[in-house]
Design an enzyme around this catalytic site. Structure first.
Site, PDB file in Angstrom:
ATOM      1  N   GLU A  96       0.818  -1.203   0.000  1.00  0.00           N
ATOM      2  CA  GLU A  96       0.000   0.000   0.000  1.00  0.00           C
ATOM      3  C   GLU A  96       0.854   1.256   0.000  1.00  0.00           C
ATOM      4  O   GLU A  96       1.902   1.299   0.626  1.00  0.00           O
ATOM      5  CB  GLU A  96      -0.822   0.057   1.281  1.00  0.00           C
ATOM      6  CG  GLU A  96      -1.701  -1.113   1.473  1.00  0.00           C
ATOM      7  CD  GLU A  96      -2.288  -1.130   2.875  1.00  0.00           C
ATOM      8  OE1 GLU A  96      -3.225  -1.890   3.081  1.00  0.00           O
ATOM      9  OE2 GLU A  96      -1.812  -0.378   3.736  1.00  0.00           O
ATOM     10  N   CYS A 117       2.851   8.252   2.081  1.00  0.00           N
ATOM     11  CA  CYS A 117       3.280   7.240   3.040  1.00  0.00           C
ATOM     12  C   CYS A 117       3.618   5.961   2.271  1.00  0.00           C
ATOM     13  O   CYS A 117       2.763   5.395   1.597  1.00  0.00           O
ATOM     14  CB  CYS A 117       2.130   7.022   4.023  1.00  0.00           C
ATOM     15  SG  CYS A 117       2.477   5.758   5.233  1.00  0.00           S
ATOM     16  N   CYS A 124       5.234  -7.635   8.107  1.00  0.00           N
ATOM     17  CA  CYS A 124       6.187  -7.056   9.049  1.00  0.00           C
ATOM     18  C   CYS A 124       6.492  -8.090  10.124  1.00  0.00           C
ATOM     19  O   CYS A 124       5.612  -8.863  10.515  1.00  0.00           O
ATOM     20  CB  CYS A 124       5.594  -5.805   9.690  1.00  0.00           C
ATOM     21  SG  CYS A 124       6.736  -4.918  10.771  1.00  0.00           S
ATOM     22  N   CYS A 128       3.993  -5.858  16.584  1.00  0.00           N
ATOM     23  CA  CYS A 128       3.368  -4.928  17.520  1.00  0.00           C
ATOM     24  C   CYS A 128       1.910  -5.373  17.692  1.00  0.00           C
ATOM     25  O   CYS A 128       1.224  -5.655  16.714  1.00  0.00           O
ATOM     26  CB  CYS A 128       3.434  -3.495  16.994  1.00  0.00           C
ATOM     27  SG  CYS A 128       5.125  -2.900  16.766  1.00  0.00           S
ATOM     28  N   CYS A 131      -1.110  -3.607  15.656  1.00  0.00           N
ATOM     29  CA  CYS A 131      -0.933  -3.210  14.258  1.00  0.00           C
ATOM     30  C   CYS A 131      -1.379  -4.295  13.283  1.00  0.00           C
ATOM     31  O   CYS A 131      -1.047  -5.461  13.440  1.00  0.00           O
ATOM     32  CB  CYS A 131       0.534  -2.861  14.024  1.00  0.00           C
ATOM     33  SG  CYS A 131       0.909  -2.409  12.331  1.00  0.00           S
ATOM     34  N   GLY A 181       5.612  -2.423   7.139  1.00  0.00           N
ATOM     35  CA  GLY A 181       6.989  -2.877   7.295  1.00  0.00           C
ATOM     36  C   GLY A 181       7.812  -2.035   8.249  1.00  0.00           C
ATOM     37  O   GLY A 181       7.413  -0.942   8.655  1.00  0.00           O
ATOM     38  N   GLU A 182       8.968  -2.587   8.624  1.00  0.00           N
ATOM     39  CA  GLU A 182       9.915  -1.872   9.489  1.00  0.00           C
ATOM     40  C   GLU A 182      11.089  -1.444   8.589  1.00  0.00           C
ATOM     41  O   GLU A 182      11.908  -2.292   8.198  1.00  0.00           O
ATOM     42  CB  GLU A 182      10.372  -2.808  10.625  1.00  0.00           C
ATOM     43  CG  GLU A 182      11.564  -2.327  11.421  1.00  0.00           C
ATOM     44  CD  GLU A 182      11.445  -0.887  11.922  1.00  0.00           C
ATOM     45  OE1 GLU A 182      10.457  -0.548  12.577  1.00  0.00           O
ATOM     46  OE2 GLU A 182      12.363  -0.090  11.625  1.00  0.00           O
ATOM     47  N   SER A 213      10.303   6.162   9.894  1.00  0.00           N
ATOM     48  CA  SER A 213       9.718   5.835  11.189  1.00  0.00           C
ATOM     49  C   SER A 213      10.144   4.422  11.579  1.00  0.00           C
ATOM     50  O   SER A 213      10.061   3.493  10.780  1.00  0.00           O
ATOM     51  CB  SER A 213       8.195   5.912  11.080  1.00  0.00           C
ATOM     52  OG  SER A 213       7.601   5.509  12.293  1.00  0.00           O
ATOM     53  N   SER A 236       8.470   5.141  16.915  1.00  0.00           N
ATOM     54  CA  SER A 236       7.193   4.666  17.434  1.00  0.00           C
ATOM     55  C   SER A 236       7.408   4.281  18.889  1.00  0.00           C
ATOM     56  O   SER A 236       7.880   3.191  19.185  1.00  0.00           O
ATOM     57  CB  SER A 236       6.720   3.456  16.630  1.00  0.00           C
ATOM     58  OG  SER A 236       6.405   3.860  15.324  1.00  0.00           O
ATOM     59  N   LEU A 237       7.079   5.188  19.786  1.00  0.00           N
ATOM     60  CA  LEU A 237       7.357   4.939  21.201  1.00  0.00           C
ATOM     61  C   LEU A 237       6.192   4.166  21.837  1.00  0.00           C
ATOM     62  O   LEU A 237       6.366   3.065  22.332  1.00  0.00           O
ATOM     63  CB  LEU A 237       7.613   6.272  21.920  1.00  0.00           C
ATOM     64  CG  LEU A 237       8.349   6.171  23.234  1.00  0.00           C
ATOM     65  CD1 LEU A 237       9.761   5.642  23.040  1.00  0.00           C
ATOM     66  CD2 LEU A 237       8.396   7.525  23.938  1.00  0.00           C
ATOM     67  N   HIS A 238       5.033   4.759  21.828  1.00  0.00           N
ATOM     68  CA  HIS A 238       3.784   4.098  22.236  1.00  0.00           C
ATOM     69  C   HIS A 238       3.715   3.607  23.677  1.00  0.00           C
ATOM     70  O   HIS A 238       2.682   3.074  24.109  1.00  0.00           O
ATOM     71  CB  HIS A 238       3.423   2.931  21.305  1.00  0.00           C
ATOM     72  CG  HIS A 238       3.426   3.270  19.848  1.00  0.00           C
ATOM     73  ND1 HIS A 238       3.178   4.534  19.358  1.00  0.00           N
ATOM     74  CD2 HIS A 238       3.659   2.504  18.750  1.00  0.00           C
ATOM     75  CE1 HIS A 238       3.255   4.511  18.035  1.00  0.00           C
ATOM     76  NE2 HIS A 238       3.547   3.306  17.641  1.00  0.00           N
ATOM     77  N   ASN A 312      -6.386   3.827  15.541  1.00  0.00           N
ATOM     78  CA  ASN A 312      -7.318   3.429  14.474  1.00  0.00           C
ATOM     79  C   ASN A 312      -7.706   1.990  14.714  1.00  0.00           C
ATOM     80  O   ASN A 312      -6.829   1.116  14.674  1.00  0.00           O
ATOM     81  CB  ASN A 312      -6.553   3.426  13.144  1.00  0.00           C
ATOM     82  CG  ASN A 312      -6.858   4.623  12.300  1.00  0.00           C
ATOM     83  OD1 ASN A 312      -7.987   5.078  12.232  1.00  0.00           O
ATOM     84  ND2 ASN A 312      -5.832   5.126  11.654  1.00  0.00           N
ATOM     85  N   CYS A 355      -1.940   1.415   8.922  1.00  0.00           N
ATOM     86  CA  CYS A 355      -1.077   0.469   8.227  1.00  0.00           C
ATOM     87  C   CYS A 355      -1.673  -0.892   7.946  1.00  0.00           C
ATOM     88  O   CYS A 355      -2.154  -1.561   8.820  1.00  0.00           O
ATOM     89  CB  CYS A 355       0.112   0.129   8.995  1.00  0.00           C
ATOM     90  SG  CYS A 355       1.019   0.697  10.174  1.00  0.00           S
TER      91      CYS A 355
HETATM   92  N1  SAH Z   1       7.562  -0.073  11.487  1.00  0.00           N
HETATM   93  C1  SAH Z   1       7.649   1.353  11.507  1.00  0.00           C
HETATM   94  C2  SAH Z   1       6.846   2.066  10.415  1.00  0.00           C
HETATM   95  C3  SAH Z   1       5.497   1.510  10.063  1.00  0.00           C
HETATM   96  S1  SAH Z   1       4.179   1.744  11.226  1.00  0.00           S
HETATM   97  C4  SAH Z   1       7.263   1.870  12.869  1.00  0.00           C
HETATM   98  O1  SAH Z   1       6.917   1.075  13.720  1.00  0.00           O
HETATM   99  O2  SAH Z   1       7.374   3.063  13.098  1.00  0.00           O
HETATM  100  C5  SAH Z   1       3.815   3.442  11.126  1.00  0.00           C
HETATM  101  C6  SAH Z   1       3.132   3.986  12.363  1.00  0.00           C
HETATM  102  O3  SAH Z   1       1.755   3.575  12.421  1.00  0.00           O
HETATM  103  C7  SAH Z   1       3.768   3.484  13.639  1.00  0.00           C
HETATM  104  O4  SAH Z   1       3.908   4.528  14.555  1.00  0.00           O
HETATM  105  C8  SAH Z   1       2.760   2.466  14.099  1.00  0.00           C
HETATM  106  O5  SAH Z   1       2.899   2.194  15.449  1.00  0.00           O
HETATM  107  C9  SAH Z   1       1.459   3.130  13.726  1.00  0.00           C
HETATM  108  N2  SAH Z   1       0.282   2.271  13.736  1.00  0.00           N
HETATM  109  C10 SAH Z   1       0.209   0.958  13.494  1.00  0.00           C
HETATM  110  N3  SAH Z   1      -1.056   0.509  13.623  1.00  0.00           N
HETATM  111  C11 SAH Z   1      -1.807   1.583  13.951  1.00  0.00           C
HETATM  112  C12 SAH Z   1      -3.187   1.774  14.229  1.00  0.00           C
HETATM  113  N4  SAH Z   1      -4.044   0.764  14.168  1.00  0.00           N
HETATM  114  N5  SAH Z   1      -3.598   3.026  14.551  1.00  0.00           N
HETATM  115  C13 SAH Z   1      -2.734   4.054  14.591  1.00  0.00           C
HETATM  116  N6  SAH Z   1      -1.432   3.939  14.328  1.00  0.00           N
HETATM  117  C14 SAH Z   1      -0.965   2.707  14.024  1.00  0.00           C
END
Ligand code: SAH
Length: 372
Positions: A96, A117, A124, A128, A131, A181-182, A213, A236-238, A312, A355
């Site tokens: 995508e 994007c 991936c 996570c 995701c 992907g990462e 990212s 991506s800290l979260h 999301n 994603c």
């Molecule tokens: N692997 C990389 C880049 C891809 S994910 C990373 O982890 O940064 C891009 C961003 O989308 C990341 O911050 C990820 O945590 C976030 N993301 C993944 N699923 C999501 C969701 N359902 N809602 C909001 N953000 C999400």
């Protein structure tokens, strides 16, 4: 897991590598620039469109290279703001690419700022918990040419929507490497692709307008800090403590905050620019005020920008976004400390812009049709 296409794509060649191929075929070196000019500046979509090349040379090129290694299979649009392109690769894998338009006052949507994007892997491996991209694991890395081609598809799409005022320029303003992907797990292909995107013989797109990212691969963050092209970095800290982060991001076990934070600091010092900390707000997982306070301390210490993203929802996963009031209360704790913070009113919720979701749905439908 390594994918070898029948023919290498032209979009994966650098000026140097293409020049070498042409020289070996007995062509003068300047042909390489001509060909890349047709691809990236004039943006022809067929070899026959390269009208200043001889017919035999065009035939040889067509035998030797794939012009663009993907085709558009689906386009989904959300309220004119977000466009999602679903692309099919040579081995039928789906990826995508998302076009996000930021509406600006007084200008039509076609003149608005556009952020693209892009994806870097099929699936991936980071797993996570929240995701969609990682649900089925990693299928394979993308090739440099497959990464670059996503941006050419976007240019073609945008060129159709509105004629280009400056034909030599890319048709968008920012690139975020935040799709499926990462990126740092496919390091070499990603750097090669972004080098092509940046080069004056390629899309000529400024490195400072490209953000990578990562979920936090510490050794690769340190490697990226030494790259000559100054790409921007988002993390991506979260989770603002190991306890919370570990629950939702398995990568935190290998690279806990005590390793990640110093790596971000090193990057930011070498780079001289603010790093962005991304923090998805997920109800009852990481949205407590205590997490907000911890995040504030980390951001202050790193002099980082914080991007808060309401979660999301993903079909099949239990997570939810917190209420608007709760989102604002979280943001207020950061604002009160004068941290630079954005609370994203994310776009494209209705077209599965988070994603991996569109791809996941299409793959499921495919399975159903092939099974039935
Ligand atoms: N692997 C990389 C880049 C891809 S994910 C990373 O982890 O940064 C891009 C961003 O989308 C990341 O911050 C990820 O945590 C976030 N993301 C993944 N699923 C999501 C969701 N359902 N809602 C909001 N953000 C999400």
């Amino acid at each position: 897991m390594k994918y070898t296409p029948a023919k290498p794509p032209l979009t994966g060649e650098t000026l140097e590598s293409l020049t070498a191929r042409l020289r070996a075929h007995g062509e003068p070196a300047f042909r390489a620039r001509q060909i890349l000019d047709w691809l990236y500046k004039k943006r022809v979509r067929s070899w026959d469109g390269m009208t200043n090349l001889s017919k035999p040379l065009r035939a040889w090129l067509a035998e030797t290279f794939e012009l663009i290694p993907s085709s558009l299979v689906l386009r989904k649009q959300s309220e004119d703001v977000t466009d999602k392109l679903l692309l099919e690769l040579g081995d039928k894998s789906l990826i995508e690419t998302v076009i996000i338009r930021a509406p600006q006052e007084g200008v039509g949507v076609d003149q608005s700022r556009k952020t693209i994007c892009i994806s870097t892997q099929v699936g991936c491996a980071m797993a996570c918990a929240f995701c969609a991209s990682g649900l089925a694991g990693l299928k394979r890395d993308l090739e440099a040419g497959e990464i670059v081609a996503q941006l050419l598809h976007v240019c073609h799409r945008e060129d159709e929507r509105s004629p280009r005022a400056r034909p030599e320029l890319a048709s968008f303003d920012n690139i975020v490497v935040m799709g499926m992907g990462e990126p740092l797990a496919n390091y070499d292909a990603v750097i090669r692709a972004l080098t092509i995107v940046n080069a004056e013989w390629g899309l000529g797109f400024g490195a400072r307008r490209i953000t990578l990212s990562t979920s936090g691969l510490v050794p690769k963050i340190l490697k990226l800090a030494d790259e000559p092209l100054g790409f921007r970095l988002a993390i991506s800290l979260h989770g603002a403590t190991d306890e919370v982060r570990e629950k939702i991001m398995p990568v935190n076990r290998a690279f806990p905050l005590a390793k990640l934070i110093p790596a971000i600091r090193t990057f930011s010092e070498k780079h001289g620019r603010m790093v962005t900390l991304e923090f998805i707000l997920i109800e009852d997982i990481n949205d407590s005020l205590e997490q907000a306070e911890k995040l504030r301390d980390i951001a202050r210490d790193l002099h980082a920008h914080v991007n808060l993203i309401p979660y999301n929802s993903v079909a099949g996963l239990p997570w939810k976004r917190p209420s608007l009031t709760r989102q604002e209360r979280f943001a207020d704790i950061l604002r009160a400390a004068r941290i630079s913070v954005t609370l994203r009113r994310e776009k494209g919720h209705d077209i599965d812009a988070a994603c991996g979701q569109l791809r996941l749905r299409t793959e499921k439908e495919r399975e159903l049709t092939t099974a039935g």
